[in-house]
Scaffold this active site. Structure first.
Site, mmCIF file in Angstrom:
data_model
loop_
_atom_site.group_PDB
_atom_site.id
_atom_site.type_symbol
_atom_site.label_atom_id
_atom_site.label_comp_id
_atom_site.label_asym_id
_atom_site.label_seq_id
_atom_site.Cartn_x
_atom_site.Cartn_y
_atom_site.Cartn_z
ATOM 1 N N MET A 92 0.769 -1.045 -0.206
ATOM 2 C CA MET A 92 0.142 -0.027 -0.005
ATOM 3 C C MET A 92 1.058 1.187 -0.090
ATOM 4 S SD MET A 92 -3.220 -0.661 2.451
ATOM 5 C CE MET A 92 -2.158 -0.658 3.866
ATOM 6 N N TYR A 135 4.261 -6.822 2.084
ATOM 7 C CA TYR A 135 3.453 -5.924 2.753
ATOM 8 C C TYR A 135 1.899 -6.218 2.609
ATOM 9 C CZ TYR A 135 2.139 -1.128 3.780
ATOM 10 O OH TYR A 135 1.670 0.060 4.566
ATOM 11 N N ALA A 167 -5.144 5.724 6.134
ATOM 12 C CA ALA A 167 -4.596 4.310 5.506
ATOM 13 C C ALA A 167 -3.502 3.862 6.294
ATOM 14 C CB ALA A 167 -4.605 4.412 4.126
ATOM 15 N N SER A 168 -2.340 3.370 5.601
ATOM 16 C CA SER A 168 -1.284 2.873 6.190
ATOM 17 C C SER A 168 -0.320 3.703 7.036
ATOM 18 C CB SER A 168 -0.373 2.248 5.224
ATOM 19 O OG SER A 168 -0.831 1.145 4.595
ATOM 20 N N GLN A 169 -0.913 5.098 7.179
ATOM 21 C CA GLN A 169 -0.121 5.752 8.273
ATOM 22 C C GLN A 169 -0.505 5.289 9.646
ATOM 23 O OE1 GLN A 169 0.910 9.855 5.693
ATOM 24 N NE2 GLN A 169 0.018 9.955 7.799
#
Length: 429
Positions: free
Chosen positions: A1, A224, A101-103
């Site tokens: 991502m 990932y 999101a991926s933060q």
């Protein structure tokens, strides 16, 4: 991502930077004037960054953006440009809320390490101690006769999940996609990582994930995927409370991150930026409703707390979290982690599995191990981004926290790299 009109100054500390955006100088322009830097950043050179951000909006590549740079914990550059929701006529502002999101992964990894410090989780502990379906995992292996499922060669550990070396993808790989889709994951979950529309607790989803084959053996590759969502369930099982409650009471609440959470109250829906997508011509178009666009971050069902991709936040809130990490685990008299624990997060813990070109991966962050491996980022810098186009970096040598917020998925622009370069070219001391 792995993610144009100047609108607003975000803080009084930068009133001195509030000049109109200027065009880039011609090749024969006079040499730039040198004035004392603000927080170590050249005011003249930061105007270049104004121009860069504004141009993405003027060229209709990005609807809007919020940029924030802290130097020694204080705002050194703050801008909001363009639109939060162009169709609704809402301008981008300092307090616009973004899907990050991926933060989310760095915040969930912090939650895990709080529990490691308390002795409730072990870094080398098998995940199956918390999620029983992970006791006998399998791996899908390609062969001349198709796909074979073989047993994992060892148990998956908390360390494997923190470093994304467990062999667990988002289930969109051809060899496993149909199996994941049948379980409501992979292709059935937006781009693979989206669970905000699930009407079930995250641990129920993760228990189901443990019955599916993964795509690499534990410890053998950087893959990932759902790793941090699994960790979110581990936090719930180890702490006895929901991931939402744990993050709110142990991280975001103490740090004053009042605009960070998994779902947004209905009364604040107009603060949430709209999602756009890069079109075939590079111009942005409004993304559809649903898992591959606007998502279910207001109306719910508000039951699935995705530690890997589910949080909402503002530039200010997220920068505050990063400043706590940069400061060794404490901020404003509140300690979240010990300095030694932060070092585990922000130094390479995965060898060359993530990259062989000078980048590593710690317990939640990508790390810069060689100058030049990631533009002008200094050795020891760390960061990541989100699928909606948000990105961030902490540069320890420069004493910087850089945050860029946009909502563009998919994103075919290079705005993140140009924002980073724009910050570093202005750093003079």
């Amino acid at each position: 991502m792995r993610p144009k009109t100047f609108v607003i100054m975000l803080g009084a500390a930068l009133i001195s930077l509030g000049t109109p955006v200027c065009a880039q100088p011609a090749a024969n322009a006079a040499p730039e004037k040198s004035t004392p830097p603000v927080g170590g950043l050249s005011a003249e050179r930061l105007k270049r960054l104004d121009h860069v951000l504004q141009k993405y909006v003027d060229d209709n590549q990005v609807a809007g953006a919020v940029a924030l740079v802290l130097r020694d914990g204080k705002p050194a550059y703050q801008r909001a440009v363009g639109w939060s929701d162009k169709e609704a006529g809402r301008r981008m502002t300092a307090n616009t809320i973004f899907r990050i999101a991926s933060q989310s992964k760095a915040i969930t990894s912090t939650a895990v390490l709080i529990l490691v410090e308390e002795g409730k989780i072990g870094i080398a502990e098998p995940v199956s101690h918390f999620i029983p379906s992970f006791a006998n995992t399998t791996v899908a292996v390609k062969s001349d006769h198709g796909i074979n499922l073989v047993p994992a060669n060892r148990p998956i550990t908390i360390r494997d999940l923190l470093t994304h070396t467990a062999g667990i993808s988002y289930g969109t790989d051809p060899q496993v996609a149909s199996l994941y889709e049948a379980k409501g994951l992979g292709p059935a979950a937006g781009y693979g990582w989206y669970t905000a529309d699930k009407n079930e607790p995250v641990c129920e989803t993760m228990e189901r994930l443990g019955t599916l084959p993964f795509v690499a053996q534990p410890g053998e590759a950087f893959v990932y995927g759902y790793n941090t969502d699994i960790l979110g369930c581990v936090v719930e099982r180890a702490s006895g409370v929901s991931l939402d409650e744990f993050i709110r009471t142990r991280i975001t609440g103490p740090l004053g991150m009042k605009d960070t959470g998994f779902f947004l109250p209905s009364a604040q829906r107009d603060r949430l930026a709209a999602v756009y997508s890069s079109g075939g011509d590079g111009k942005f178009v409004r993304a559809p409703d649903g898992p591959r666009g606007q998502g279910n971050y207001v109306d719910g069902p508000r039951r699935s707390f995705s530690g890997g991709a589910g949080l909402l936040s503002t530039a200010h809130d997220y920068a505050r979290f990063l400043e706590m990490i940069r400061n060794g685990g404490a901020l404003g008299g509140v300690r979240i982690l010990a300095p030694r624990t932060v070092e585990l997060m922000t130094t390479n813990q995965s060898g060359s599995l993530h990259s062989s070109s000078g980048l590593g991966f710690g317990f939640g962050f990508e790390t810069v191990d060689r100058y030049g491996a990631k533009g002008m980022s200094g050795v020891g810098a760390f960061g990541w981004g989100g699928a909606y186009g948000t990105s961030y970096e902490v540069d320890r040598l420069g004493r910087l926290v850089n945050v860029l917020m946009i909502q563009l998925m998919p994103n075919t622009t290079d705005i993140q790299a140009k924002f980073s370069n724009g910050v570093y070219q202005a750093l003079l001391n």
